[in-house]
Design a protein around this motif. Structure first.
Motif, PDB file in Angstrom:
ATOM      1  N   PRO A  76       0.483  -1.200   0.196  1.00  0.00           N
ATOM      2  CA  PRO A  76       0.006   0.289  -0.106  1.00  0.00           C
ATOM      3  C   PRO A  76       0.579   1.239  -0.146  1.00  0.00           C
ATOM      4  N   GLU A  77       2.238   1.519   0.575  1.00  0.00           N
ATOM      5  CA  GLU A  77       2.446   2.103   0.396  1.00  0.00           C
ATOM      6  C   GLU A  77       3.672   2.886  -0.599  1.00  0.00           C
ATOM      7  N   ASP A  78       3.689   1.401  -1.214  1.00  0.00           N
ATOM      8  CA  ASP A  78       3.871   1.816  -3.106  1.00  0.00           C
ATOM      9  C   ASP A  78       2.834   3.809  -3.868  1.00  0.00           C
ATOM     10  N   THR A  79       1.256   3.073  -2.967  1.00  0.00           N
ATOM     11  CA  THR A  79       0.723   3.924  -3.852  1.00  0.00           C
ATOM     12  C   THR A  79       1.047   5.600  -4.234  1.00  0.00           C
ATOM     13  N   ALA A  80       1.197   5.654  -5.915  1.00  0.00           N
ATOM     14  CA  ALA A  80       1.847   7.317  -5.543  1.00  0.00           C
ATOM     15  C   ALA A  80       1.251   7.217  -7.134  1.00  0.00           C
ATOM     16  N   VAL A  81       2.098   7.963  -7.365  1.00  0.00           N
ATOM     17  CA  VAL A  81       1.989   8.883  -8.744  1.00  0.00           C
ATOM     18  C   VAL A  81       3.076   8.707  -9.729  1.00  0.00           C
ATOM     19  N   TYR A  82       3.197   8.071 -10.583  1.00  0.00           N
ATOM     20  CA  TYR A  82       4.499   7.346 -10.605  1.00  0.00           C
ATOM     21  C   TYR A  82       5.466   7.956 -12.178  1.00  0.00           C
ATOM     22  N   TYR A  83       6.517   9.021 -11.932  1.00  0.00           N
ATOM     23  CA  TYR A  83       7.370   9.246 -13.088  1.00  0.00           C
ATOM     24  C   TYR A  83       8.419   9.359 -13.711  1.00  0.00           C
ATOM     25  N   CYS A  84       8.279   9.272 -14.910  1.00  0.00           N
ATOM     26  CA  CYS A  84       9.551   8.691 -15.404  1.00  0.00           C
ATOM     27  C   CYS A  84      10.691  10.266 -16.230  1.00  0.00           C
ATOM     28  N   ALA A  85      11.442   9.859 -16.450  1.00  0.00           N
ATOM     29  CA  ALA A  85      12.578  11.484 -16.120  1.00  0.00           C
ATOM     30  C   ALA A  85      13.719  11.262 -17.051  1.00  0.00           C
ATOM     31  N   VAL A  86      13.926  11.938 -18.061  1.00  0.00           N
ATOM     32  CA  VAL A  86      15.249  11.497 -19.085  1.00  0.00           C
ATOM     33  C   VAL A  86      16.649  12.670 -18.212  1.00  0.00           C
ATOM     34  N   ALA A  87      17.316  11.668 -17.982  1.00  0.00           N
ATOM     35  CA  ALA A  87      18.912  12.699 -17.520  1.00  0.00           C
ATOM     36  C   ALA A  87      19.685  13.485 -17.980  1.00  0.00           C
ATOM     37  N   ARG A  88      20.441  14.483 -17.944  1.00  0.00           N
ATOM     38  CA  ARG A  88      20.817  15.497 -18.817  1.00  0.00           C
ATOM     39  C   ARG A  88      22.265  14.862 -18.901  1.00  0.00           C
ATOM     40  N   SER A  89      22.554  13.459 -18.850  1.00  0.00           N
ATOM     41  CA  SER A  89      23.694  13.077 -19.240  1.00  0.00           C
ATOM     42  C   SER A  89      23.695  11.347 -19.580  1.00  0.00           C
ATOM     43  N   ALA A  90      24.550  10.590 -20.067  1.00  0.00           N
ATOM     44  CA  ALA A  90      24.169   9.361 -19.953  1.00  0.00           C
ATOM     45  C   ALA A  90      24.130   8.007 -18.569  1.00  0.00           C
ATOM     46  N   PHE A  91      24.084   8.834 -17.506  1.00  0.00           N
ATOM     47  CA  PHE A  91      23.865   7.712 -16.445  1.00  0.00           C
ATOM     48  C   PHE A  91      22.623   8.985 -15.499  1.00  0.00           C
ATOM     49  N   SER A  92      22.092   8.674 -14.996  1.00  0.00           N
ATOM     50  CA  SER A  92      21.067   8.582 -14.321  1.00  0.00           C
ATOM     51  C   SER A  92      21.445   9.000 -12.873  1.00  0.00           C
ATOM     52  N   GLY A  93      20.882  10.070 -12.239  1.00  0.00           N
ATOM     53  CA  GLY A  93      21.155   9.611 -10.711  1.00  0.00           C
ATOM     54  C   GLY A  93      20.021   9.741  -9.798  1.00  0.00           C
ATOM     55  N   ARG A  94      20.335   9.884  -8.356  1.00  0.00           N
ATOM     56  CA  ARG A  94      19.029  10.074  -7.708  1.00  0.00           C
ATOM     57  C   ARG A  94      17.779  11.102  -7.815  1.00  0.00           C
ATOM     58  N   ALA A  95      19.086  12.104  -8.026  1.00  0.00           N
ATOM     59  CA  ALA A  95      18.267  13.435  -7.728  1.00  0.00           C
ATOM     60  C   ALA A  95      17.428  14.097  -8.880  1.00  0.00           C
ATOM     61  N   LEU A  96      16.715  14.667  -8.395  1.00  0.00           N
ATOM     62  CA  LEU A  96      15.477  15.125  -9.346  1.00  0.00           C
ATOM     63  C   LEU A  96      15.867  15.857 -10.242  1.00  0.00           C
ATOM     64  N   THR A  97      17.403  17.207  -9.731  1.00  0.00           N
ATOM     65  CA  THR A  97      17.616  18.497 -10.350  1.00  0.00           C
ATOM     66  C   THR A  97      18.437  17.496 -11.833  1.00  0.00           C
ATOM     67  N   ASP A  98      18.937  15.883 -11.796  1.00  0.00           N
ATOM     68  CA  ASP A  98      19.382  15.150 -12.830  1.00  0.00           C
ATOM     69  C   ASP A  98      19.292  14.841 -13.783  1.00  0.00           C
ATOM     70  N   HIS A  99      17.511  15.064 -13.588  1.00  0.00           N
ATOM     71  CA  HIS A  99      16.860  15.034 -15.137  1.00  0.00           C
ATOM     72  C   HIS A  99      16.353  16.096 -16.037  1.00  0.00           C
ATOM     73  N   ALA A 100      16.075  16.705 -16.978  1.00  0.00           N
ATOM     74  CA  ALA A 100      16.129  17.880 -18.023  1.00  0.00           C
ATOM     75  C   ALA A 100      14.274  17.658 -18.138  1.00  0.00           C
ATOM     76  N   TYR A 101      14.274  16.025 -18.330  1.00  0.00           N
ATOM     77  CA  TYR A 101      13.029  15.767 -19.483  1.00  0.00           C
ATOM     78  C   TYR A 101      11.904  15.126 -18.319  1.00  0.00           C
ATOM     79  N   TRP A 102      11.049  15.058 -18.128  1.00  0.00           N
ATOM     80  CA  TRP A 102       9.666  14.656 -17.465  1.00  0.00           C
ATOM     81  C   TRP A 102       8.210  14.471 -18.689  1.00  0.00           C
ATOM     82  N   GLY A 103       7.575  12.976 -17.424  1.00  0.00           N
ATOM     83  CA  GLY A 103       6.268  12.558 -18.638  1.00  0.00           C
ATOM     84  C   GLY A 103       5.475  13.357 -17.778  1.00  0.00           C
ATOM     85  N   GLN A 104       3.588  12.834 -17.668  1.00  0.00           N
ATOM     86  CA  GLN A 104       3.391  13.643 -16.822  1.00  0.00           C
ATOM     87  C   GLN A 104       2.311  12.432 -15.695  1.00  0.00           C
ATOM     88  N   GLY A 105       3.100  10.926 -15.975  1.00  0.00           N
ATOM     89  CA  GLY A 105       3.432  10.782 -14.830  1.00  0.00           C
ATOM     90  C   GLY A 105       1.894   9.930 -15.095  1.00  0.00           C
TER      91      GLY A 105
END
Length: 123
Positions: free
Chosen positions: A87-116
């Motif tokens: 139940p604690e997995d309940t949420a809106v899930y978003y994907c995001a494309v990173a600014r580089s070839a490797f994606s980090g854990r930070a939101l700011t590592d990502h430049a483009y976001w989907g709608q969820g």
């Protein structure tokens, strides 16, 4: 780059879902991709990420061993397999494309976001 996340839904605890994230441009295949989620009233948090070629993946501690991220570069699509849902997995899930070839854990590592896409796990 436009992203379309889909595959969410309502599932019972212990069930599974597979989320998909389709990118509009092939150039996104050269970047890392991350999945994040945001529960009602909470901040958006990191879930999982994958490198440009799928050779490197990282997970949040609370999904490690239950969720699996993968990608099909030919299809410009990244997947998130959600197993043993809680139940604690309940949420809106978003994907995001990173600014580089490797994606980090930070939101700011990502430049483009989907709608969820909404994932709801009932107890």
């Amino acid at each position: 780059v436009q992203l379309q996340a889909y595959g969410g839904g309502l599932v019972e605890a212990g069930g599974s879902l597979r989320l998909s994230c389709a990118a509009s441009k092939r150039t996104a295949s050269n970047n890392g991709v991350g999945w994040f989620r945001q529960a009602s009233g909470k901040e958006r948090e990191f879930v999982a990420a994958i490198s440009w070629n799928g050779g490197s993946t990282i997970y949040a501690d609370n999904v490690q061993g239950r969720f699996t991220i993968s990608r099909d570069r030919a299809q410009n699509t990244v997947y998130l397999q959600l197993n043993s849902l809680k139940p604690e997995d309940t949420a809106v899930y978003y994907c995001a494309v990173a600014r580089s070839a490797f994606s980090g854990r930070a939101l700011t590592d990502h430049a483009y976001w989907g709608q969820g896409t909404q994932v709801t796990v009932s107890s």
